[in-house]
Motif scaffolding. Structure first.
Motif, short mmCIF file in Angstrom:
data_model
loop_
_atom_site.label_atom_id
_atom_site.label_comp_id
_atom_site.label_asym_id
_atom_site.label_seq_id
_atom_site.Cartn_x
_atom_site.Cartn_y
_atom_site.Cartn_z
N ALA A 74 0.83 -1.21 0.00
CA ALA A 74 0.00 0.00 0.00
C ALA A 74 0.87 1.26 0.00
CB ALA A 74 -0.93 -0.01 1.21
N ALA A 75 1.95 1.25 0.77
CA ALA A 75 2.85 2.41 0.81
C ALA A 75 3.51 2.62 -0.55
CB ALA A 75 3.90 2.23 1.90
N ALA A 76 3.88 1.55 -1.22
CA ALA A 76 4.50 1.67 -2.54
C ALA A 76 3.49 2.23 -3.55
CB ALA A 76 5.02 0.31 -3.00
N ARG A 77 2.24 1.76 -3.48
CA ARG A 77 1.20 2.29 -4.37
C ARG A 77 0.96 3.77 -4.11
NH1 ARG A 77 -1.16 -2.66 -3.19
NH2 ARG A 77 -2.54 -1.71 -1.65
N LYS A 78 0.91 4.15 -2.82
CA LYS A 78 0.70 5.56 -2.47
C LYS A 78 1.84 6.42 -2.97
CE LYS A 78 -0.04 8.64 1.48
NZ LYS A 78 0.84 9.65 0.99
N ALA A 79 3.08 5.94 -2.81
CA ALA A 79 4.24 6.70 -3.28
C ALA A 79 4.19 6.88 -4.80
CB ALA A 79 5.53 6.00 -2.87
N ALA A 80 3.79 5.83 -5.51
CA ALA A 80 3.68 5.93 -6.97
C ALA A 80 2.61 6.93 -7.37
CB ALA A 80 3.39 4.55 -7.57
N LEU A 81 1.47 6.91 -6.66
CA LEU A 81 0.40 7.87 -6.96
C LEU A 81 0.84 9.30 -6.62
CD1 LEU A 81 -2.75 5.93 -5.72
CD2 LEU A 81 -2.11 6.45 -8.09
N ASP A 82 1.53 9.47 -5.50
CA ASP A 82 2.02 10.79 -5.12
C ASP A 82 3.00 11.32 -6.17
OD1 ASP A 82 0.49 10.69 -2.85
OD2 ASP A 82 2.16 10.27 -1.48
N ASP A 83 3.90 10.45 -6.65
CA ASP A 83 4.86 10.85 -7.69
C ASP A 83 4.12 11.25 -8.96
OD1 ASP A 83 6.97 10.40 -6.01
OD2 ASP A 83 7.51 8.46 -6.89
N ARG A 84 3.12 10.47 -9.33
CA ARG A 84 2.35 10.77 -10.55
C ARG A 84 1.59 12.08 -10.39
NH1 ARG A 84 2.18 11.21 -15.62
NH2 ARG A 84 0.10 11.13 -16.47
N GLY A 85 1.01 12.29 -9.20
CA GLY A 85 0.30 13.54 -8.95
C GLY A 85 1.23 14.74 -9.02
N ALA A 86 2.44 14.62 -8.50
CA ALA A 86 3.42 15.70 -8.56
C ALA A 86 3.82 15.98 -10.01
CB ALA A 86 4.65 15.36 -7.72
N GLN A 87 3.98 14.93 -10.80
CA GLN A 87 4.33 15.11 -12.22
C GLN A 87 3.19 15.80 -12.95
OE1 GLN A 87 5.26 11.20 -13.62
NE2 GLN A 87 7.28 11.17 -12.67
N ASP A 88 1.95 15.41 -12.65
CA ASP A 88 0.79 16.04 -13.29
C ASP A 88 0.72 17.52 -12.95
OD1 ASP A 88 0.07 13.65 -14.45
OD2 ASP A 88 -1.55 13.21 -13.03
N LYS A 89 0.99 17.87 -11.67
CA LYS A 89 0.95 19.27 -11.26
C LYS A 89 2.03 20.07 -11.97
CE LYS A 89 -1.13 18.58 -6.75
NZ LYS A 89 -0.94 18.61 -5.31
N LYS A 90 3.23 19.49 -12.12
CA LYS A 90 4.30 20.19 -12.85
C LYS A 90 3.90 20.41 -14.30
CE LYS A 90 8.18 18.54 -10.09
NZ LYS A 90 9.34 17.66 -10.07
N GLU A 91 3.29 19.40 -14.90
CA GLU A 91 2.86 19.50 -16.30
C GLU A 91 1.77 20.56 -16.43
OE1 GLU A 91 2.59 18.79 -20.39
OE2 GLU A 91 4.14 18.26 -18.95
N LEU A 95 2.01 24.02 -18.64
CA LEU A 95 1.02 24.40 -19.64
C LEU A 95 0.41 25.76 -19.33
CD1 LEU A 95 -0.82 21.02 -20.27
CD2 LEU A 95 0.76 22.19 -21.80
N ASP A 96 0.20 26.07 -18.06
CA ASP A 96 -0.37 27.35 -17.67
C ASP A 96 0.56 28.51 -18.03
OD1 ASP A 96 -2.64 26.18 -16.72
OD2 ASP A 96 -2.06 26.28 -14.61
#
Length: 110
Positions: A74-91, A95-96
């Motif tokens: 579960a911690a590994a899945r959460k870390a992967a989602l957090d990383d993906r969310g951070a990448q999405d925010k940077k993207e 774009l903004d």
């Protein structure tokens, strides 16, 4: 098994990893702390070393119970989602500030 040596190794493990490990009768109880604050790599390393200690002292092949495996997954899945969310925010931020390639408007000023 020499209980005194096992207790000494548990104490060393506890100091090294800052997790709780103690004996209750013939059982070893390990607590990795708050799930929300776990470092999956540290827990994985600590768990592997604990398995080695148990194998050395008790000829145990692994834990007889508990949910450490599920917590690590579960911690590994959460870390992967957090990383993906951070990448999405940077993207999104990129774009903004640069404008969309299909947009005829000039880019926003910083």
């Amino acid at each position: 098994a020499d209980v005194l040596l096992l207790r000494q190794d548990l104490r060393r493990w506890t100091i090294k990893f800052q997790f709780a490990a103690f004996m209750t009768g013939p059982d070893i109880v390990v607590s990795y702390g708050d799930e929300a604050k776990l470092d999956p790599e540290l827990v994985s390393t600590a768990r592997e070393e604990m398995s080695q200690l148990m194998g050395h002292h008790l000829c145990a092949r692994g834990p007889s119970g508990g949910n450490a495996g599920a917590v690590l997954a579960a911690a590994a899945r959460k870390a992967a989602l957090d990383d993906r969310g951070a990448q999405d925010k940077k993207e999104d931020a990129r774009l903004d500030t640069t404008g969309d390639a299909d947009d005829d408007r000039p880019p926003l000023k910083k």
